[in-house]
Design a protein around this motif. Structure first.
Motif, PDB file in Angstrom:
ATOM      1  N   SER A 669       0.808  -1.213   0.000  1.00 51.28           N
ATOM      2  CA  SER A 669       0.000   0.000   0.000  1.00 51.28           C
ATOM      3  C   SER A 669       0.837   1.255   0.000  1.00 51.28           C
ATOM      4  O   SER A 669       1.915   1.310   0.594  1.00 51.28           O
ATOM      5  N   SER A 670       0.331   2.269  -0.651  1.00 51.58           N
ATOM      6  CA  SER A 670       1.018   3.554  -0.666  1.00 51.58           C
ATOM      7  C   SER A 670       0.826   4.250   0.664  1.00 51.58           C
ATOM      8  O   SER A 670       0.075   3.790   1.528  1.00 51.58           O
ATOM      9  N   TYR A 671       1.510   5.377   0.799  1.00 56.07           N
ATOM     10  CA  TYR A 671       1.408   6.147   2.038  1.00 56.07           C
ATOM     11  C   TYR A 671      -0.029   6.591   2.251  1.00 56.07           C
ATOM     12  O   TYR A 671      -0.694   7.056   1.322  1.00 56.07           O
ATOM     13  N   GLY A 672      -0.550   6.437   3.467  1.00 59.33           N
ATOM     14  CA  GLY A 672      -1.952   6.714   3.757  1.00 59.33           C
ATOM     15  C   GLY A 672      -2.301   8.186   3.675  1.00 59.33           C
ATOM     16  O   GLY A 672      -1.453   9.057   3.763  1.00 59.33           O
ATOM     17  N   LEU A 673      -3.590   8.436   3.522  1.00 62.63           N
ATOM     18  CA  LEU A 673      -4.121   9.792   3.459  1.00 62.63           C
ATOM     19  C   LEU A 673      -5.245   9.895   4.483  1.00 62.63           C
ATOM     20  O   LEU A 673      -6.110   9.016   4.532  1.00 62.63           O
ATOM     21  N   PRO A 674      -5.244  10.947   5.321  1.00 69.84           N
ATOM     22  CA  PRO A 674      -4.385  12.143   5.270  1.00 69.84           C
ATOM     23  C   PRO A 674      -3.053  11.935   5.989  1.00 69.84           C
ATOM     24  O   PRO A 674      -2.972  11.175   6.947  1.00 69.84           O
ATOM     25  N   GLY A 675      -2.052  12.639   5.476  1.00 67.81           N
ATOM     26  CA  GLY A 675      -0.771  12.783   6.149  1.00 67.81           C
ATOM     27  C   GLY A 675      -0.115  11.501   6.578  1.00 67.81           C
ATOM     28  O   GLY A 675       0.547  11.457   7.612  1.00 67.81           O
ATOM     29  N   GLY A 676      -0.285  10.432   5.817  1.00 66.12           N
ATOM     30  CA  GLY A 676       0.383   9.191   6.148  1.00 66.12           C
ATOM     31  C   GLY A 676      -0.321   8.349   7.173  1.00 66.12           C
ATOM     32  O   GLY A 676       0.271   7.445   7.758  1.00 66.12           O
ATOM     33  N   TYR A 677      -1.625   8.602   7.400  1.00 68.94           N
ATOM     34  CA  TYR A 677      -2.316   7.860   8.451  1.00 68.94           C
ATOM     35  C   TYR A 677      -2.369   6.367   8.141  1.00 68.94           C
ATOM     36  O   TYR A 677      -2.686   5.955   7.027  1.00 68.94           O
ATOM     37  N   SER A 678      -2.059   5.562   9.152  1.00 73.22           N
ATOM     38  CA  SER A 678      -2.164   4.110   9.055  1.00 73.22           C
ATOM     39  C   SER A 678      -2.251   3.554  10.461  1.00 73.22           C
ATOM     40  O   SER A 678      -1.435   3.914  11.315  1.00 73.22           O
ATOM     41  N   PRO A 679      -3.230   2.697  10.738  1.00 75.19           N
ATOM     42  CA  PRO A 679      -3.337   2.127  12.093  1.00 75.19           C
ATOM     43  C   PRO A 679      -2.126   1.303  12.485  1.00 75.19           C
ATOM     44  O   PRO A 679      -1.909   1.040  13.665  1.00 75.19           O
ATOM     45  N   GLU A 685       3.400   8.890  15.975  1.00 77.14           N
ATOM     46  CA  GLU A 685       4.049   9.219  14.710  1.00 77.14           C
ATOM     47  C   GLU A 685       3.033   9.647  13.650  1.00 77.14           C
ATOM     48  O   GLU A 685       3.391   9.849  12.496  1.00 77.14           O
ATOM     49  N   LEU A 686       1.770   9.771  14.038  1.00 76.52           N
ATOM     50  CA  LEU A 686       0.709  10.026  13.074  1.00 76.52           C
ATOM     51  C   LEU A 686      -0.011  11.330  13.346  1.00 76.52           C
ATOM     52  O   LEU A 686      -0.073  11.817  14.481  1.00 76.52           O
ATOM     53  N   THR A 687      -0.603  11.882  12.308  1.00 76.67           N
ATOM     54  CA  THR A 687      -1.584  12.926  12.480  1.00 76.67           C
ATOM     55  C   THR A 687      -2.950  12.259  12.664  1.00 76.67           C
ATOM     56  O   THR A 687      -3.046  11.031  12.779  1.00 76.67           O
ATOM     57  N   LEU A 688      -4.014  13.047  12.686  1.00 80.25           N
ATOM     58  CA  LEU A 688      -5.352  12.514  12.917  1.00 80.25           C
ATOM     59  C   LEU A 688      -5.926  11.891  11.645  1.00 80.25           C
ATOM     60  O   LEU A 688      -5.658  12.360  10.543  1.00 80.25           O
ATOM     61  N   PRO A 689      -6.769  10.851  11.792  1.00 78.35           N
ATOM     62  CA  PRO A 689      -7.575  10.436  10.644  1.00 78.35           C
ATOM     63  C   PRO A 689      -8.695  11.458  10.452  1.00 78.35           C
ATOM     64  O   PRO A 689      -8.894  12.350  11.281  1.00 78.35           O
ATOM     65  N   TYR A 690      -9.413  11.347   9.355  1.00 81.58           N
ATOM     66  CA  TYR A 690     -10.633  12.144   9.221  1.00 81.58           C
ATOM     67  C   TYR A 690     -11.642  11.635  10.251  1.00 81.58           C
ATOM     68  O   TYR A 690     -11.693  10.443  10.565  1.00 81.58           O
ATOM     69  N   GLN A 691     -12.508  12.540  10.777  1.00 81.31           N
ATOM     70  CA  GLN A 691     -13.457  12.169  11.827  1.00 81.31           C
ATOM     71  C   GLN A 691     -14.765  12.930  11.641  1.00 81.31           C
ATOM     72  O   GLN A 691     -14.772  14.074  11.178  1.00 81.31           O
ATOM     73  N   TYR A 830      -1.815  13.244  21.075  1.00 76.14           N
ATOM     74  CA  TYR A 830      -0.406  13.209  21.469  1.00 76.14           C
ATOM     75  C   TYR A 830       0.402  12.709  20.285  1.00 76.14           C
ATOM     76  O   TYR A 830       0.330  11.540  19.921  1.00 76.14           O
ATOM     77  N   THR A 831       1.144  13.603  19.654  1.00 77.90           N
ATOM     78  CA  THR A 831       1.842  13.218  18.436  1.00 77.90           C
ATOM     79  C   THR A 831       3.039  14.112  18.181  1.00 77.90           C
ATOM     80  O   THR A 831       3.077  15.266  18.618  1.00 77.90           O
ATOM     81  N   LYS A 832       4.018  13.561  17.437  1.00 81.16           N
ATOM     82  CA  LYS A 832       5.145  14.343  16.934  1.00 81.16           C
ATOM     83  C   LYS A 832       4.951  14.711  15.468  1.00 81.16           C
ATOM     84  O   LYS A 832       5.803  15.378  14.890  1.00 81.16           O
ATOM     85  N   GLU A 833       3.836  14.264  14.862  1.00 79.12           N
ATOM     86  CA  GLU A 833       3.621  14.450  13.429  1.00 79.12           C
ATOM     87  C   GLU A 833       2.928  15.778  13.160  1.00 79.12           C
ATOM     88  O   GLU A 833       1.842  16.053  13.677  1.00 79.12           O
ATOM     89  N   SER A 834       3.557  16.603  12.340  1.00 82.66           N
ATOM     90  CA  SER A 834       2.960  17.884  11.970  1.00 82.66           C
ATOM     91  C   SER A 834       1.744  17.681  11.084  1.00 82.66           C
ATOM     92  O   SER A 834       1.600  16.669  10.400  1.00 82.66           O
ATOM     93  N   ASP A 835       0.865  18.673  11.087  1.00 72.55           N
ATOM     94  CA  ASP A 835      -0.256  18.706  10.151  1.00 72.55           C
ATOM     95  C   ASP A 835      -0.627  20.174   9.985  1.00 72.55           C
ATOM     96  O   ASP A 835      -1.394  20.730  10.777  1.00 72.55           O
ATOM     97  N   GLN A 836      -0.033  20.799   8.977  1.00 74.27           N
ATOM     98  CA  GLN A 836      -0.193  22.238   8.794  1.00 74.27           C
ATOM     99  C   GLN A 836      -1.508  22.545   8.081  1.00 74.27           C
ATOM    100  O   GLN A 836      -1.565  23.102   6.995  1.00 74.27           O
ATOM    101  N   ARG A 837      -2.577  22.101   8.696  1.00 78.02           N
ATOM    102  CA  ARG A 837      -3.945  22.371   8.258  1.00 78.02           C
ATOM    103  C   ARG A 837      -4.816  22.431   9.501  1.00 78.02           C
ATOM    104  O   ARG A 837      -4.460  21.926  10.554  1.00 78.02           O
ATOM    105  N   TRP A 838      -6.003  23.030   9.351  1.00 83.64           N
ATOM    106  CA  TRP A 838      -6.958  22.955  10.446  1.00 83.64           C
ATOM    107  C   TRP A 838      -7.573  21.558  10.430  1.00 83.64           C
ATOM    108  O   TRP A 838      -8.222  21.163   9.467  1.00 83.64           O
ATOM    109  N   ARG A 839      -7.331  20.792  11.508  1.00 80.48           N
ATOM    110  CA  ARG A 839      -7.825  19.428  11.597  1.00 80.48           C
ATOM    111  C   ARG A 839      -8.788  19.285  12.763  1.00 80.48           C
ATOM    112  O   ARG A 839      -8.544  19.790  13.853  1.00 80.48           O
TER     113      ARG A 839
END
Length: 980
Positions: A669-679, A685-691, A830-839
């Protein structure tokens, strides 16, 4: 317009010129690149991308086009090898360039030849771009042909054309005498700086394309406080005077202050007798060389004879402590086997012979892969052992064509000249520089350079640990066994760390194929494809390496039907985040909260740079409070590049997480979207999934931070950050490399206020008022929750990996919740992963605090002091919070409309007075705003009455907004004021 200085080269020598520290906080290292934030720039012209791919398919059936994400032009095209017109490969390339490629935006007149070679497995023809007599830095147009002359691949770095009439505004002498050339070099003792007389075009990445500016090429030489030399070169904008790029051709192995430089070879093993080849032996005044078995024969010599052994040969010239005379050992011998007098393994003699032996070993190994390559045969490599220095280190100097090793450092480390892997690694830097130069181009990517040097060592030793035994405590330099380094999460902006990603991929090729020799063969052949790119473009460079590896593994010049080791290679690279579909983008707008038990349509546009390898696009989703397990559905291609699927309707109060994955032909699989999300990846190490939620209709509390924020604490007395303290305001915004670091828009309206960590001037420096030297906290008031199943929502912005060359992702974004007065905070984000968008973040309170009747939350941004990292661990950290809401979750199966707790606003339109009726027992406020978000009045609501009046007599006619906030609901109402 300033005149150019007409000299061959401007040059300044100085006895210890000290570089100024520089004013820009974001420059933390010797290297710098405006491409640092390149990977964050989205694909900007999807229509052009699709058109380019269609052109490629029509031009050469079965071919695939990987686009440049900024221009939409191709950067890589390949497919089944095809016959094209022409007599020679050069003729074919030129005809194709002036014919087919002209239809794709290539101006053949701008490209001049740099390479035309044929080797056993392929032939290559390359060009670079020259516009108005000036070279375009980083440009390349490369054609690959099969041995029988069929076109197999075209790679291009075409950055467009500069604005008409553009010329330098700063002269070479302006740059030489300015401060930018030494920016960020505090602590470096400068011995020389120069600016070349001929300016070049430098492509600056930006949204929508590249900005082509004239630039001056500079070079700086000097030494650090550890007596390590620096050989810097780069480019300064001849219009703005800004630093564009800077690289260091001195490549270090390791410093004790750097976290995790781990290598392998075993000086801890018992020593064995080895034959020393290519060594100079002087007998009776004549020099001879030992052969591959260490043997030398002199027919006329009468025994016994006096022999001088010189640790010098055609490939290596060893010097001890940089001494001028060659190190020698003298013996009187009879014609029989003799050992060099280096039995003392702690002596400098032993270190000299060790380094000499290992240099010859790596040289001969390299020649076994490229017999015709002579770039490292013409001059012996200066091999300096026991040079002055006070740390555990070794380095390669391209300017002096030397490798250099410090002596042992007390009880810390052995001399790295006695560690074969480290010698192989340093020599590997020379291989990369010299081989690329022999192909008519310059090697430029620092991370790949470090990774490739590790791979050379692993090829020889057939082991995934590099530099084992370098330290007396048993530590190595780097290990590729165990947890992999993965792109982009492990990109740190530090070349050794970033190089572990590509080196690890190569080692996993060896593991997957079961053959280190297979990996080594593919690795060496890939050099002919010259994958390259400036620091900051590792994603594209590593993908180029993957395609080259597959192409060199292919046995019928058609990647479309696979290769002998296709799945093993693809899986190895995928393990490190380098995917066939690594540039996949899914343009999707997060869905709003939904009515209960109603199926939800999910759709968006999929953009692929490598559609030939695409299999399916999947939607993954879960009901967080139902089964809690992930389900998936293959999305349907409805039209063009649009894909759609459904998430089934769920009961009220349900909260759904969802994300997307595009699968390639072998299901890697390719890198997940958004921002590399993968369970499968650790949550930190992840940003948020869509919710989103079902039935979240009743708002009990809302703060959009446009007005009063009573009860919120911004910056606690226990915080220790020196800058970037939380505040309320209209965000000023900062950028780095054209990419947003701190937001310049709130979430509510795009023009209003939010909570923000510091707030510099609009479009200020990236380091203006970012979080520094500790943490800063925004804490909510205590909220009573006297209603059914409270649900909390907020929007956040977080950045900790842009604007700095080092320490990216070294700090956490933390959001916590607790019951009032409890000392136990529970993390909800709680994450070290940036997400330069309003999430959006949505969760039930009961997920963390079951049965809680009141809660309090806090938002923490930090840039901690970390002494083991460069610059004390400091980075550019920014955060923002907006639209904090508390909902009453709808009971299962009930569509709660909330009519019983709605307030009434009348008349509308109004003249002199607006009346508001609230539910009995309400407490809260009634805020009146104009259309710019300016607060006009605030009326307190108490449980003593339900009717309130707002005077509008003196307001200009127009549209206004009334925000009513009570413990029952949050209600926005638009009111028109119209005076008779």
């Amino acid at each position: 317009m300033k005149k150019l200085t007409s000299i061959l080269s401007l040059l300044i020598f100085g006895a210890g010129i000290q570089a100024s520290a520089g004013e820009h906080e974001e420059v933390h290292s010797l290297t710098y690149s405006v491409y640092q934030s390149y990977r964050f720039i989205p694909m900007t012209n999807t229509d052009k991308v699709l058109a380019t791919q269609e052109q490629a398919r029509k031009m050469l059936p079965g071919w695939n086009a990987t686009p440049d994400k900024l221009t939409g032009m191709f950067r890589d095209m390949y497919g089944p090898a095809a016959m094209v017109p022409g007599n020679t490969n050069m003729d074919k390339a030129q005809r194709f360039m002036s014919g087919k490629l002209s239809e794709m935006g290539v101006n053949a007149a701008e490209w001049i030849k740099t390479r035309d070679i044929s080797v056993s497995h392929a032939s290559f023809v390359n060009f670079k771009q020259v516009i108005n007599g000036h070279e375009v830095v980083l440009s390349d147009l490369a054609f690959r042909f099969t041995p029988d002359g069929r076109l197999q691949r075209i790679k291009m770095k075409n950055f467009g054309t500069p604005a008409a009439g553009l010329q330098p505004e700063l002269s070479a002498s302006d740059v030489l005498n300015g401060t930018t050339i030494l920016e960020g070099l505090g602590g470096v003792n400068i011995s020389e700086k120069r600016v070349e007389p001929n300016w070049v075009w430098f492509p600056i990445p930006a949204k929508g394309g590249y900005i082509m500016h004239p630039a001056w090429t500079f070079a700086v030489n000097g030494t650090t406080s550890f007596e390590k030399p620096v050989e810097l070169s780069g480019y300064i904008d001849a219009i703005t005077g800004e630093l564009l790029y800077r690289s260091n051709s001195v490549n270090e192995t390791f410093e004790t202050t750097v976290d995790a430089l781990l290598y392998m070879i075993k000086p801890t093993n018992p020593r064995s007798v080895e034959r020393v080849k290519h060594m100079t032996v002087t007998i009776a005044g004549t020099d001879y060389l030992t052969d591959d078995t260490g043997f030398v024969s002199v027919a006329s010599a009468n025994a016994p004879v006096n022999v001088t052994y010189k640790v010098k040969g055609p490939w290596s010239d060893v010097r001890v402590s940089n001494s001028t005379p060659t190190f020698t050992a003298n013996m009187t011998i009879s014609p029989s086997a003799h050992s060099l007098p280096v039995s003392d393994s702690t002596s400098s003699d032993f270190r000299a012979v060790s380094a000499f032996f290992y240099v010859n070993a790596i040289h001969d190994y390299m020649k076994s892969k490229w017999p015709s390559f002579t770039g490292m045969d013409n001059t012996p490599l200066r091999t300096n052992v026991d040079i002055n220095g006070t740390d555990c280190n070794a380095y390669y100097s391209n300017g002096n064509y030397s490798i250099n090793f410090y002596p042992p450092q007390g009880a810390s480390c052995r001399a790295f000249s006695t560690v074969p892997d480290i010698v192989f690694h340093e020599y590997g830097h020379g291989i990369s520089y010299k081989f690329y130069a022999s192909q008519g181009t310059n090697f430029s990517n620092g991370a790949m350079g470090e990774g490739n040097s590790d791979v050379w060592a692993m090829c020889i030793n057939q082991d995934g640990v590099v530099g084992e035994g370098s330290y007396y405590n048993g530590a190595n330099i780097r290990s590729y066994i165990g947890t992999p380094k993965v792109y982009p999460g492990d990109i740190k902006g530090e070349v050794h760390a970033d190089g572990e990603i590509i080196a690890g991929a190569w080692w996993d090729v060896a593991i997957n194929t079961g053959s280190g020799d297979t990996m080594a063969k593919l690795f060496a052949l890939t050099y002919y494809d010259t994958p390259n790119g400036p620091d900051g473009t590792e994603g594209e460079v590593y993908h180029d390496v993957l395609i080259s590896a597959l192409m060199n593994d292919d046995d019928d010049a058609n990647l479309g039907n696979g290769t002998p080791h296709f799945s093993q290679i693809v899986a190895a690279f995928a393990r490190h985040g380098i995917y066939l579909l690594s540039d996949a983008q899914f343009e999707h707008t997060e869905v709003p909260h939904q009515p209960i038990n109603t199926a939800v349509a999910i759709k968006g546009n999929l953009v692929l740079s490598n559609p030939a390898f695409f299999d399916k696009l999947f939607l993954f989703y879960r009901d967080r409070y139902g089964a809690g397990t992930w389900d998936s559905v293959a999305m349907t291609n409805t039209t063009g590049n649009e894909y759609a699927a459904q998430i089934p309707g769920l009961p009220g109060g349900s909260i759904v997480d969802y994300f997307f994955k595009a699968n390639d032909a072998i299901q890697a699989s390719s890198y997940g979207l958004p921002g590399g999300y993968s369970p499968a990846v650790t949550s930190t190490e992840l940003t948020l999934p869509y919710q989103f939620g079902f039935g979240l209709n009743v708002g009990r509390y809302k703060n959009d931070f446009e007005g009063a924020i009573d009860g919120w604490e911004l910056g606690l007395s226990t915080d220790d950050a020196s800058d970037g303290i939380w505040e309320q305001g209209v965000p000023g915004g900062t950028t780095s490399g054209g990419q947003q670091v701190q937001t310049d828009k709130d979430h509510t309206t795009g023009t209003g206020k939010c909570l923000i960590t510091g707030n510099g001037q609009l479009f200020g420096s990236v380091s203006d008022d970012d979080v520094d030297n500790g943490l800063t906290t925004a804490r909510t008031p205590v909220f009573d929750l006297p209603f059914y199943e409270p649900v909390i929502e907020y929007y956040r912005w977080y950045s900790n990996d842009r604007g700095s060359n080092s320490n990216a992702r070294s700090d956490y974004w933390t959001v916590e919740i607790r019951t009032p007065n409890s000392g136990l905070w529970k993390r909800v984000d709680y994450t070290k992963e940036s997400d330069q968008r309003w999430r959006r973040r949505v969760f039930r309170v009961s997920e963390y605090l079951p049965g809680a009747s009141a809660i309090q939350m806090q938002f923490i941004a930090e840039d901690r002091k970390i002494g083991t990292l460069s610059g004390n661990g400091q980075n550019v950290v920014e955060a923002a919070v907006d639209d904090f809401l508390i909902y009453e979750g709808a009971p299962a199966g009930v569509e709660n409309t909330g009519l019983a707790v709605q307030s009434k606003v009348y008349p509308n339109p109004a003249d002199n007075m607006v009346h508001v009726t609230v539910p009995g027992g309400s407490n809260g406020s009634i805020n009146l705003y104009d259309i710019t978000g300016r607060t006009i009045s605030i009326t307190n609501v108490t449980d003593a009455k339900i009717e309130y009046g707002i005077n509008t007599r003196d307001l200009p006619s127009g549209t206004y907004m009334i925000l009513i906030q009570t413990q029952y609901a949050v209600q926005n109402t638009t009111v028109v004021v119209s005076h008779n």
